[in-house]
Design an enzyme around this catalytic site. Structure first.
Site, PDB file in Angstrom:
ATOM      1  N   GLU A 113      28.166 -12.929  11.533  1.00 55.40           N
ATOM      2  CA  GLU A 113      27.908 -13.566  12.829  1.00 55.40           C
ATOM      3  C   GLU A 113      27.672 -14.957  12.678  1.00 55.40           C
ATOM      4  O   GLU A 113      27.892 -16.010  13.669  1.00 55.40           O
ATOM      5  CB  GLU A 113      26.534 -12.967  13.464  1.00 55.40           C
ATOM      6  CG  GLU A 113      26.686 -11.601  13.930  1.00 55.40           C
ATOM      7  CD  GLU A 113      26.574 -10.351  13.108  1.00 55.40           C
ATOM      8  OE1 GLU A 113      26.892  -9.186  13.482  1.00 55.40           O
ATOM      9  OE2 GLU A 113      26.563 -10.902  11.763  1.00 55.40           O
ATOM     10  N   GLU A 151      25.535  -2.942  11.805  1.00 53.08           N
ATOM     11  CA  GLU A 151      24.487  -2.723  11.883  1.00 53.08           C
ATOM     12  C   GLU A 151      24.169  -1.297  12.430  1.00 53.08           C
ATOM     13  O   GLU A 151      23.074  -0.658  12.335  1.00 53.08           O
ATOM     14  CB  GLU A 151      24.007  -3.657  13.100  1.00 53.08           C
ATOM     15  CG  GLU A 151      23.864  -5.049  12.451  1.00 53.08           C
ATOM     16  CD  GLU A 151      23.575  -6.051  13.681  1.00 53.08           C
ATOM     17  OE1 GLU A 151      22.490  -6.722  13.638  1.00 53.08           O
ATOM     18  OE2 GLU A 151      24.315  -6.184  14.767  1.00 53.08           O
ATOM     19  N   ALA A 173      30.977  -6.400  17.161  1.00 51.18           N
ATOM     20  CA  ALA A 173      30.924  -6.433  18.560  1.00 51.18           C
ATOM     21  C   ALA A 173      31.964  -6.874  19.135  1.00 51.18           C
ATOM     22  O   ALA A 173      32.769  -7.240  18.569  1.00 51.18           O
ATOM     23  CB  ALA A 173      29.701  -7.123  18.816  1.00 51.18           C
ATOM     24  N   GLY A 190      28.057  -5.853  14.265  1.00 46.67           N
ATOM     25  CA  GLY A 190      27.640  -4.721  14.873  1.00 46.67           C
ATOM     26  C   GLY A 190      27.951  -3.363  14.165  1.00 46.67           C
ATOM     27  O   GLY A 190      27.238  -2.365  14.194  1.00 46.67           O
TER      28      GLY A 190
END
Length: 690
Positions: free
Chosen positions: A125, A105, A63, A102
């Site tokens: 993370e 994901e 992310a 991300g």
């Protein structure tokens, strides 16, 4: 569709390509057009399958963490994944480079994942004080099982494509043209026909979960967390995947994520992430770099051997120099033994060990350093010895070779003055064990050439170190501040504290160990020699050394170490010695609380950091934090001493320093001007402005 997301057709397979250099982060300007593209392709009857790929050197590597803690711009990642996951046509993620956070994901939102054989996949993370916030804790356990997912998410460590294939995280692994093979893979899926089951609906692995075993694993991980909140939250989230329906798991994950992102620990860890990136930039990019093909290391002892291993691990041929053949062979044998331990642990393959050992060339002749582009001395910590070494290097090193000293305290300018090429001299302060510890203090002397400095900063990153450029002063940044932290240690003992009490306060704060246990581990004789060289004394530590109590290596120091154990045992003889020394000074022991121990050790640490900033020894407060977290064990969840000062309250620190200065008249308690300004402005950057 945009500068960052494009769609192309290969027959009836649509290829969606993300192009957001350098790491294809899932920023808003990527999410918005990606969301639109997926919605359009979902409804396009000419499209039979969808491949998500990335341009450049990597798949989506995470992310955009600069967006964390700010108002969310829609669509957020979860909305993009929801659209992707609802598509009935087969969807395939083509993973090369790294699929992290991300990025993974997003891939988990596809029906299938294929990977280049060199790809890495993970959810890191936790290293930012967070948990995966885009459904990672809900979907990953459905593919690899709860226990495997727990290990991956709590460690944050990525796994290779082969392991991911074996675990069920990816469905195929390819070499060669990944995109072409992924399109072929997708076309074959179309021919086979569906229905294609989204990851959210795959519950077979969860039904086989052993919750008792999972809870035991989670409990072990909690012990290792040392007060960090994110690993515990990760374990809770993964357990939810086993015990709750999918949508409830997602909702619980989001709540845990929002709590963490708003907390001090995640703020601290995100601060460190950016601080390390800033410190590693070094001098201007437009500077030329010197070519480093071979490295020389002088000294095959603990430090020299470790430094040599660090360069060999980075792929550099190393000439290792010692004064005698016996010392050289002893050093090479230790290096061989260290690599053998790594092989036994499974962290290094036997062929990799042989390859690294093949990079070493031993010598007792300075002339063999003539072909080295960088030479690092790691000899005894005495100025005269180091100056003699550099004088000899001046005669044999080739023009342009960088000459580096591994001194921990000494004046690099004075060392450079013993050569005719001061512009080539720099400090490279490795931390022991040098092949393991990440921090490298790079000491910029008065006449160090900019290109030499730029070269070693880049080189440090290349061998896996975290570089921080610092200026010249006694002890540089880390050891100078360490001296300030330790200045009150003996006073606390003489006034009534015990070594175990002080160390317990430190470990409860989050340090891996306290100052007295650390002293025993490093060897009390090192500080003793340093004090004698400078005409200084430490009543208790000197007395212990005079008795031959040097710490773990002699079985006793501030603690006893029984039968070769590394576990410290409080020693009544040491406490009796402390009381006797207190009586000699006329000091009456009293009860000392944890708050006082923190104030008299960590507040001076921050204060010394402020003085270092005032003097320009460190360029940024965040550089000091990088030094202390990576080199000295300052708790990651507190972000380093300068960041923690903001959490603690700079005004409070100034007030208590003034109190202790008034009561002791010791210089370490005199608040620095920059610390006072920080208390007024709330920012180290603002405090440092003229």
């Amino acid at each position: 569709m945009s500068d960052f997301v494009s769609v192309a057709s290969d027959g009836d397979v649509a290829v969606v390509t993300i192009d957001n250099p350098p790491v294809n982060a899932m920023s808003f300007h990527v999410r918005e057009p990606l969301h639109q593209a997926l919605a359009a392709l979902r409804d396009d009857p000419s499209v039979a399958a969808i491949v998500i790929a990335c341009a450049g050197r990597t798949f989506v590597a995470g992310a955009d963490i600069t967006e964390f803690g700010k108002p969310v711009q829609q669509p957020e990642l979860r909305a993009v994944i929801a659209v992707l996951e609802a598509i009935a046509k087969p969807t395939v993620a083509a993973i090369h480079g790294t699929a992290l956070g991300g990025g993974l994901e997003l891939a988990l939102g596809c029906h299938f994942r294929v990977a280049d054989s060199k790809a890495k996949l993970g959810l890191p993370e936790v290293k930012l004080g967070l948990l995966p916030g885009g459904g990672g804790t809900a979907r990953l356990p459905r593919l690899v099982g709860a226990e495997k997912a727990l290990g991956m998410i709590v460690s944050g460590a990525p796994i290779g494509a082969a392991e991911a294939l074996e675990a069920g995280l990816v469905d195929a692994m390819f070499d060669g043209d990944l995109l072409a093979q992924t399109v072929r893979f997708a076309s074959e899926l179309v021919v086979k026909g569906g229905p294609f089951l989204p990851v959210r609906n795959r519950n077979d692995r969860l039904g086989k979960a052993d919750l008792a075993a999972f809870d035991r694993q989670a409990a072990e991980l909690a012990k290792k967390a040392r007060g960090l909140e994110a690993p515990i939250a990760c374990a809770v989230a993964v357990r939810n995947a086993v015990t709750l329906p999918f949508d409830e798991t997602l909702a619980a994950e989001r709540e845990l994520f929002l709590n963490l992102v708003a907390g001090d620990q995640s703020r601290a860890q995100r601060h460190l992430f950016f601080a390390e990136r800033e410190a590693a930039k070094g001098p201007a990019k437009d500077l030329s770099r010197r070519k480093i093909a071979r490295v020389g290391v002088i000294g095959a002892g603990t430090m020299g051997g470790g430094i040599a291993m660090a360069f060999a691990n980075g792929g550099f041929p190393v000439t290792l120099l010692e004064t005698s053949e016996e010392a050289l062979q002893r050093g090479l044998a230790t290096i061989d033994k260290n690599y053998a331990v790594s092989v036994a642990r499974g962290s290094l393959a036997e062929d990799a060990k042989r390859e690294r050992l093949g990079l070493f060339k031993g010598s007792t002749d300075y002339a063999d350093l003539a072909d080295c582009d960088l030479i690092v001395e790691a000899v005894f910590e005495e100025m005269a010895v180091k100056q003699e070494v550099f004088g000899r290097l001046d005669a044999v090193a080739k023009p342009g070779a960088i000459l580096a000293t591994n001194t921990s305290y000494l004046d690099v300018n004075a060392i450079a003055a013993s050569t005719s090429r001061a512009q080539d001299v720099v400090g490279l302060h490795f931390f022991s064990p040098a092949n393991v510890m990440k921090l490298l203090e790079i000491v910029r002397a008065e006449r160090t050439a900019p290109d030499a400095l730029a070269t070693v900063v880049e080189l440090a990153r290349g061998i896996g170190k975290v570089p921080v450029v610092v200026g010249v002063c006694h002890g540089f940044v880390g050891n100078r501040m360490l001296a300030a932290r330790g200045a009150e240690s003996e006073a606390l003992l003489l006034e009534g504290a015990t070594p175990s009490q002080v160390d317990r306060v430190f470990t409860e704060f989050g340090w891996p160990m306290g100052p007295f246990q650390m002293g025993d581990l490093a060897g009390l004789d090192i500080g003793w020699r340093n004090r004698k060289a400078r005409g200084l004394t430490a009543v208790i530590a000197d007395a212990l050394c005079e008795q031959g109590r040097f710490g773990q290596k002699t079985g006793s120091g501030f603690y006893r170490y029984e039968n070769g154990s590394r576990t410290p045992v409080p020693d009544a003889e040491v406490e009796a010695l402390i009381r006797a020394k207190a009586a000699e000074k006329g000091t009456t022991p009293r009860a000392i609380g944890a708050d006082e121990i923190i104030e008299r050790t960590l507040y001076p640490l921050v204060n010394e950091g402020a003085k270092i900033l005032e003097e320009g020894i460190a360029a940024r407060a965040s550089d000091i934090d990088v030094v202390w977290v990576n080199g000295y064990g300052f708790p990651v969840g507190k972000g380093g001493p300068m960041f923690w000062a903001g959490l603690e309250g700079a005004g409070k620190i100034v007030e208590r320093l003034e109190y202790w200065h008034q009561h002791t008249d010791r210089p370490i308690f005199q608040p620095a001007t920059l610390l006072r300004r920080f208390a007024e402005t709330g920012s180290w950057e603002a405090a440092a402005r003229p």
